[in-house]
Scaffold this motif. Structure first.
Motif, mmCIF file in Angstrom:
data_model
loop_
_atom_site.group_PDB
_atom_site.id
_atom_site.type_symbol
_atom_site.label_atom_id
_atom_site.label_comp_id
_atom_site.label_asym_id
_atom_site.label_seq_id
_atom_site.Cartn_x
_atom_site.Cartn_y
_atom_site.Cartn_z
ATOM 1 N N UNK A 169 0.815 -1.216 0.000
ATOM 2 C CA UNK A 169 0.000 0.000 0.000
ATOM 3 C C UNK A 169 0.844 1.259 0.000
ATOM 4 N N UNK A 170 2.116 1.151 0.382
ATOM 5 C CA UNK A 170 2.975 2.330 0.444
ATOM 6 C C UNK A 170 3.729 2.590 -0.861
ATOM 7 N N UNK A 171 3.563 1.735 -1.862
ATOM 8 C CA UNK A 171 4.337 1.862 -3.097
ATOM 9 C C UNK A 171 3.791 2.920 -4.043
ATOM 10 N N UNK A 172 2.576 3.406 -3.809
ATOM 11 C CA UNK A 172 2.062 4.507 -4.609
ATOM 12 C C UNK A 172 1.310 4.058 -5.854
ATOM 13 N N UNK A 173 0.958 5.068 -6.670
ATOM 14 C CA UNK A 173 0.103 4.822 -7.836
ATOM 15 C C UNK A 173 0.775 3.936 -8.872
ATOM 16 N N UNK A 174 2.088 3.986 -8.983
ATOM 17 C CA UNK A 174 2.772 3.195 -10.011
ATOM 18 C C UNK A 174 2.574 1.697 -9.821
ATOM 19 N N UNK A 206 -7.553 -1.676 0.746
ATOM 20 C CA UNK A 206 -8.756 -0.993 0.290
ATOM 21 C C UNK A 206 -8.622 0.520 0.424
ATOM 22 N N UNK A 207 -8.028 0.962 1.529
ATOM 23 C CA UNK A 207 -7.828 2.397 1.707
ATOM 24 C C UNK A 207 -6.838 2.969 0.705
ATOM 25 N N UNK A 208 -5.771 2.222 0.419
ATOM 26 C CA UNK A 208 -4.791 2.709 -0.558
ATOM 27 C C UNK A 208 -5.402 2.782 -1.953
ATOM 28 N N UNK A 246 -9.524 16.039 -9.687
ATOM 29 C CA UNK A 246 -8.191 16.376 -9.221
ATOM 30 C C UNK A 246 -7.732 17.665 -9.864
ATOM 31 N N UNK A 247 -6.835 18.330 -9.205
ATOM 32 C CA UNK A 247 -6.177 19.483 -9.804
ATOM 33 C C UNK A 247 -5.319 18.999 -10.975
ATOM 34 N N UNK A 248 -5.418 19.667 -12.124
ATOM 35 C CA UNK A 248 -4.678 19.214 -13.306
ATOM 36 C C UNK A 248 -3.174 19.212 -13.066
ATOM 37 N N UNK A 249 -2.696 20.019 -12.108
ATOM 38 C CA UNK A 249 -1.259 20.061 -11.836
ATOM 39 C C UNK A 249 -0.771 18.797 -11.141
ATOM 40 N N UNK A 250 -1.708 18.007 -10.605
ATOM 41 C CA UNK A 250 -1.333 16.762 -9.932
ATOM 42 C C UNK A 250 -1.345 15.563 -10.868
ATOM 43 N N UNK A 251 -1.630 15.798 -12.157
ATOM 44 C CA UNK A 251 -1.725 14.667 -13.084
ATOM 45 C C UNK A 251 -0.352 14.103 -13.396
ATOM 46 N N UNK A 252 -0.258 12.801 -13.482
ATOM 47 C CA UNK A 252 0.895 12.147 -14.098
ATOM 48 C C UNK A 252 0.440 10.802 -14.639
ATOM 49 N N UNK A 253 1.309 10.155 -15.391
ATOM 50 C CA UNK A 253 0.925 8.923 -16.077
ATOM 51 C C UNK A 253 0.589 7.817 -15.086
ATOM 52 N N UNK A 254 1.346 7.730 -13.987
ATOM 53 C CA UNK A 254 1.083 6.689 -13.002
ATOM 54 C C UNK A 254 -0.304 6.815 -12.388
ATOM 55 N N UNK A 255 -0.704 8.042 -11.996
ATOM 56 C CA UNK A 255 -2.032 8.239 -11.411
ATOM 57 C C UNK A 255 -3.129 7.951 -12.424
ATOM 58 N N UNK A 256 -2.890 8.340 -13.676
ATOM 59 C CA UNK A 256 -3.887 8.090 -14.705
ATOM 60 C C UNK A 256 -4.099 6.587 -14.913
ATOM 61 N N UNK A 257 -3.014 5.830 -14.988
ATOM 62 C CA UNK A 257 -3.129 4.382 -15.166
ATOM 63 C C UNK A 257 -3.757 3.725 -13.940
ATOM 64 N N UNK A 258 -3.421 4.221 -12.755
ATOM 65 C CA UNK A 258 -4.002 3.654 -11.538
ATOM 66 C C UNK A 258 -5.506 3.866 -11.513
#
Length: 431
Positions: free
Chosen positions: A334-339, A364-366, A379-391
């Motif tokens: 759960x600590x590894x992030x969106x990637x 479940x929380x992650x 989300x704020x568009x400035x927070x976008x990246x490919x990892x979050x989009x794929x997640x």
């Protein structure tokens, strides 16, 4: 990033500047010069502004004084009338209250961060304009004889040889015999040995480069002696790298993978590559290509590591261990992030049997934190990246499977601690 900025400022303004033709000494001088520019920062710009202060004072003194008087007159008027208008309308009061409600801590932290980057930007601009680019060949300032250099290389060779002879006990007594002799646990031996060997390799490499650059043989015999000693040190240093990687492999087989362990292993592989590059260039009399090749290799390793998505690699490796009876560390996953989310969802059915209720809650929380923006209020568009989009896309695709495997409803208690860290990282130790 700082290394790239220093290299960019070093080469700015010189179209014919070729990094591949600069010797190790040039890179060392560039590093020192870049560090000095970072320390000086905006000081040259402030000095230039001070030289024109008298003219600015004469030109803008009267309008500035008038503006200050105007502000002093406006403030009480706006406060009185604004207060009355706020009392007259609740919506207007809410609007103005939200406008003047400031978080002092946030403001100070943002100003401090902006100040740091402003300082670095000023340092880069001044370095690009004022860098001394006289790259004529300069003699190495330190000159050593073959006796001094040979003694240092010989001593380090003997030290490394004695260490490697101890390592040969793996071939005959096995790991358990070595652990019993050393008086350490399995995890202590593997973890402690790796990081010490990384430090040894990282310190020995510049020592070897410095001695090679500082010693100038005066005869063919002296040259042969220096080359034999340096070649022997290269071989022993590579063996040391292999030993360090072997210890990290033991550690990962026992306790699984984490991002710091992956990064440390990749760093050690880069050191091994630099050692091989040293043998291919410096030992063959082509020292000029060594520094540029090492820097380019480091950047290439960083690029490949990013493209390889190490978070997904860590999760995949830890999930594979479940088939052999190992536990799956849900808190660490759960600590590894969106990637790591797409890989986590792909392997979730395989590891579900090893999860307890608290670990299901942690996952479940992650996963909920990485939902698609349209499911979470945007989300704020400035927070976008490919990892979050794929997640977000993977979570939307596998929503039914997530509910089936992890369940629904509120969590019963706090998340459990990471098994990987609890089992493998004693208090006070480093990763």
């Amino acid at each position: 990033v700082l290394v790239l900025l220093v290299v960019s400022a070093w080469t700015a303004g010189s179209p014919a500047f070729a990094l591949s033709q600069r010797a190790v000494g040039s890179y060392i001088r560039a590093a020192v010069t870049g560090f000095l520019h970072i320390l000086i920062g905006a000081a040259p710009l402030l000095a230039a502004e001070a030289r024109t202060r008298a003219e600015l004072r004469t030109t803008y003194r009267r309008p500035l004084v008038s503006a200050i008087r105007g502000v002093a007159m406006c403030v009480p008027v706006v406060l009185v009338l604004g207060g009355l208008l706020m009392q007259a309308d609740a919506g207007y009061e809410k609007l103005l209250s939200g406008f003047v409600r400031w978080d002092t801590g946030t403001i100070i932290s943002h100003l401090a961060l902006a100040g740091v980057f402003t300082w670095l930007a000023a340092a880069y601009m001044c370095a690009s304009l004022h860098w001394e680019r006289d790259e004529t060949v300069r003699p190495w300032s330190i000159r050593l004889g073959v006796i001094e250099g040979g003694m240092v290389l010989g001593a380090v060779n003997l030290l490394f040889l004695s260490f490697m002879l101890v390592q040969l006990r793996y071939l005959f007594g096995g790991t358990e015999h070595v652990l019993a002799t050393a008086g350490l646990t399995y995890s202590e031996y593997a973890r402690r040995g790796f990081f010490e060997l990384v430090a040894v390799a990282a310190l020995t490499l510049p020592l070897m480069v410095g001695i090679t650059a500082g010693v100038k043989p005066e005869s063919a015999r002296e040259q042969r002696i220096l080359r034999v000693l340096t070649t022997a040190l290269v071989v022993l240093l590579l063996a040391l790298v292999v030993s360090a990687l072997g210890r990290m492999r033991l550690y990962q087989l026992e306790y699984g993978w984490t991002l710091p362990r992956v990064h440390a292993s990749v760093f050690m592989l880069w050191i091994g590559g630099v050692i091989v590059w040293f043998a291919a260039t410096v030992l063959r009399g082509d020292a000029r290509r060594f520094a540029f090749g090492s820097l380019a290799g480091g950047l290439a390793v960083l690029g490949c590591l990013t493209l390889a998505n190490p978070a997904a690699l860590v999760l995949r490796a830890n999930a594979d261990r479940v088939a052999s009876g190992a536990d799956f560390d849900a808190a660490h996953a759960a600590s590894l992030g969106a990637d790591a989310i797409p890989e986590l969802l792909d392997r979730l059915p395989d590891v579900a049997s090893s999860l307890d209720a608290a670990e299901r809650c942690a996952l479940r929380g992650d996963i909920a934190r990485h939902r698609a923006p349209e499911e979470d209020g945007g989300w704020d568009w400035r927070a976008w990246n490919l990892g979050r989009s794929r997640a977000g896309a993977a979570i939307a695709r596998d929503a039914a499977m997530i509910r089936r495997v992890l369940g629904e409803g509120a969590c019963a208690g706090p998340n459990t601690a990471s098994r990987t860290e609890a089992a493998a990282e004693p208090v006070g130790s480093t990763r």
